[in-house]
Scaffold this active site. Structure first.
Site, short mmCIF file in Angstrom:
data_model
loop_
_atom_site.label_atom_id
_atom_site.label_comp_id
_atom_site.label_asym_id
_atom_site.label_seq_id
_atom_site.Cartn_x
_atom_site.Cartn_y
_atom_site.Cartn_z
N ARG A 84 1.90 -6.24 12.87
CA ARG A 84 1.36 -5.62 14.07
C ARG A 84 1.28 -6.64 15.22
O ARG A 84 1.41 -6.28 16.38
CB ARG A 84 -0.01 -5.01 13.78
CG ARG A 84 0.08 -3.82 12.84
CD ARG A 84 -1.20 -3.02 12.76
NE ARG A 84 -1.07 -1.93 11.80
CZ ARG A 84 -1.95 -0.93 11.68
NH1 ARG A 84 -3.03 -0.91 12.44
NH2 ARG A 84 -1.75 0.02 10.78
N GLU A 108 -5.34 -0.76 16.26
CA GLU A 108 -6.02 -1.72 15.37
C GLU A 108 -5.06 -2.81 14.90
O GLU A 108 -3.93 -2.53 14.48
CB GLU A 108 -6.59 -0.99 14.15
CG GLU A 108 -7.26 -1.92 13.15
CD GLU A 108 -7.32 -1.34 11.75
OE1 GLU A 108 -7.37 -2.14 10.79
OE2 GLU A 108 -7.28 -0.10 11.60
N ARG A 140 0.84 -1.19 0.00
CA ARG A 140 0.00 0.00 0.00
C ARG A 140 0.88 1.25 0.00
O ARG A 140 1.84 1.34 0.77
CB ARG A 140 -0.93 0.02 1.21
CG ARG A 140 -1.87 -1.18 1.26
CD ARG A 140 -2.78 -1.13 2.47
NE ARG A 140 -3.54 -2.37 2.59
CZ ARG A 140 -4.40 -2.65 3.57
NH1 ARG A 140 -4.60 -1.76 4.52
NH2 ARG A 140 -5.04 -3.80 3.59
N ARG A 174 2.67 1.20 10.26
CA ARG A 174 2.14 1.58 8.95
C ARG A 174 3.26 1.51 7.91
O ARG A 174 3.99 2.47 7.70
CB ARG A 174 1.53 2.98 9.01
CG ARG A 174 0.57 3.29 7.87
CD ARG A 174 -0.07 4.66 8.06
NE ARG A 174 -0.86 4.72 9.27
CZ ARG A 174 -2.13 4.32 9.37
NH1 ARG A 174 -2.74 3.82 8.30
NH2 ARG A 174 -2.78 4.40 10.51
N SER A 209 -9.52 -6.01 11.19
CA SER A 209 -10.75 -5.32 10.81
C SER A 209 -11.62 -6.31 10.06
O SER A 209 -11.22 -6.83 9.02
CB SER A 209 -10.40 -4.11 9.91
OG SER A 209 -11.49 -3.26 9.76
#
Length: 412
Positions: free
Chosen positions: A386, A346, A259, A274, A349
């Site tokens: 993560r 987070e 990404r 990130r 999801s």
């Protein structure tokens, strides 16, 4: 994609729901105008067709009774030409309507709370005990154990790429294997899929055309590096009619994810939170419409139980309308406790997209004699990087070393 026919039937109800999702009035007004134009033109075309069919039935009677068919033939030919012109107008208007609809988000479920952004998400449940320390816990990038090499990651690629060394690399691999085994035991079939996808595939799950700027494009090819295995697993059944007795389809896969994080400048620039490239184990489900809520809860439980098995405290959070993703009708995030950062972050999801993706990707199932759009669901189980940093922070020792959770030791 939203249901364009429903939009034409009941614009006000859909507009109210889309306003909750943050769609601007200008976009809705444009949608309404084009939807009405398409509806009126199609009705006009159908009226002309009905009149043409009526006169065509008269044609045989005229010939049989010896009547002059020339005026009738002229009327039929005129109606035929008018119909062809209207068909082209309808095609152009409806293509324009569909093109605009591709950039319109999914409708939020009625139970999704209203809110502007993540600050108005609702914590539903807190699970597990936060660890206690007799020293000040550090953030994962400050642990003095040589696991993470951000400088060499930048040297090899650019910022927001990293290299894992030694035990960190082994733990990353162990986590992937453990997550896949855990999901497989919960009934998810394991897949291995390409790490690139074409534009039709990405349109099917909603990444294109709206989010092209966040994708890494392969120069000279109709190919992109995938942002998540959701894209591939969902589109395995692109433009297919699935036998109803095969549903629900439960799938899991490991892939790296890529990404650009185009809209996140200045956010989480340190550490592994990130990155432009990260590993993830994904869950995807394709279900009958009446089954998707039950499967949604199954997927949330699977990801939550996985965190519990790793001894990681976390919370379930219902996303509000302002934080809900483009394709999602409802989403529950799992946020893991990070003692070094002294906050929940987070890590998973899970979303139910209802028939939104299935309409774009033409994923259907046979219900009697009728083809019905399936419901598709997706969820992280889990974001591996993560999870790695969560283990580093929650299982850190004062000297910077990290204890390995019991369930992972056999994978190490």
């Amino acid at each position: 994609m939203i249901d364009v026919k429903q939009l034409q039937r009941d614009f006000d109800t859909m507009a109210t729901a889309l306003t909750r999702k943050g769609v601007e009035a200008e976009v809705l007004d444009n949608l309404k105008e084009i939807a009405n134009d398409a509806k009126l033109k199609r009705q006009e075309m159908e009226n002309v067709t009905a009149e043409q069919n009526k006169l065509s039935k008269e044609f045989g009677r005229y010939k049989k009774e010896g009547l002059d068919i020339a005026p009738l033939q002229a009327n039929i030919n005129e109606l035929k030409s008018k119909k062809q012109a209207l068909e082209e107008e309808v095609r152009v208007i409806e293509e324009n309507l569909s093109s605009i609809a591709l950039g319109v988000p999914n409708l939020p479920d009625e139970l999704v709370p209203d809110g502007a952004d993540e600050e108005e998400n609702v914590v539903m449940q807190t699970i597990g005990e936060k660890p206690s320390f007799d020293f000040e816990p550090k953030e994962h990038w400050d642990l003095d154990n040589g696991w993470l090499d951000f400088e060499r990651g930048v040297k090899l690629a650019k910022s927001r790429f990293s290299a894992l060394r030694g035990e960190a690399a082994r733990l990353e691999r162990a986590l992937i294997n453990y997550m896949l085994d855990f999901n497989r035991q919960r009934g998810f079939e394991e897949w291995y899929v390409p790490f690139m996808a074409n534009s039709n595939t990405l349109q099917g799950t909603g990444q294109l055309p709206k989010f092209g700027d966040d994708l890494f494009k392969i120069e000279g090819e109709d190919l992109y590096l995938i942002p998540t295995a959701e894209v591939q697993l969902t589109n395995l059944y692109n433009d297919e009619i699935i036998p109803v007795d095969e549903l629900p389809l439960l799938m899991t896969s490991y892939t790296p994810c890529f990404r650009k994080e185009a809209g996140s400048a200045g956010r989480d620039t340190r550490g592994l939170v990130r990155q432009h490239q990260f590993d993830k184990v994904e869950m995807v489900a394709i279900t009958k419409q009446e089954e998707s809520d039950e499967v949604f809860e199954k997927m949330v439980s699977c990801a939550s139980d996985l965190l519990t098995s790793l001894g990681l405290a976390h919370q379930k959070v219902m996303l509000c309308t302002g934080d809900l993703g483009f394709s999602a009708s409802k989403t529950i995030d799992l946020e893991v406790w990070l003692p070094g950062q002294n906050k929940y972050r987070e890590i998973s999801s899970i979303s139910n997209t209802r028939e939104f993706q299935a309409r774009r990707a033409k994923i259907r199932y046979k219900d009697g004699k009728k083809n019905v759009l399936a419901h598709t669901l997706n969820g992280s189980s889990l974001a591996v990087g993560r999870t790695l940093l969560a283990i580093m922070e929650n299982y850190q020792r004062e000297d910077g070393t990290v204890e390995i959770p019991e369930v992972l030791k056999k994978y190490m």
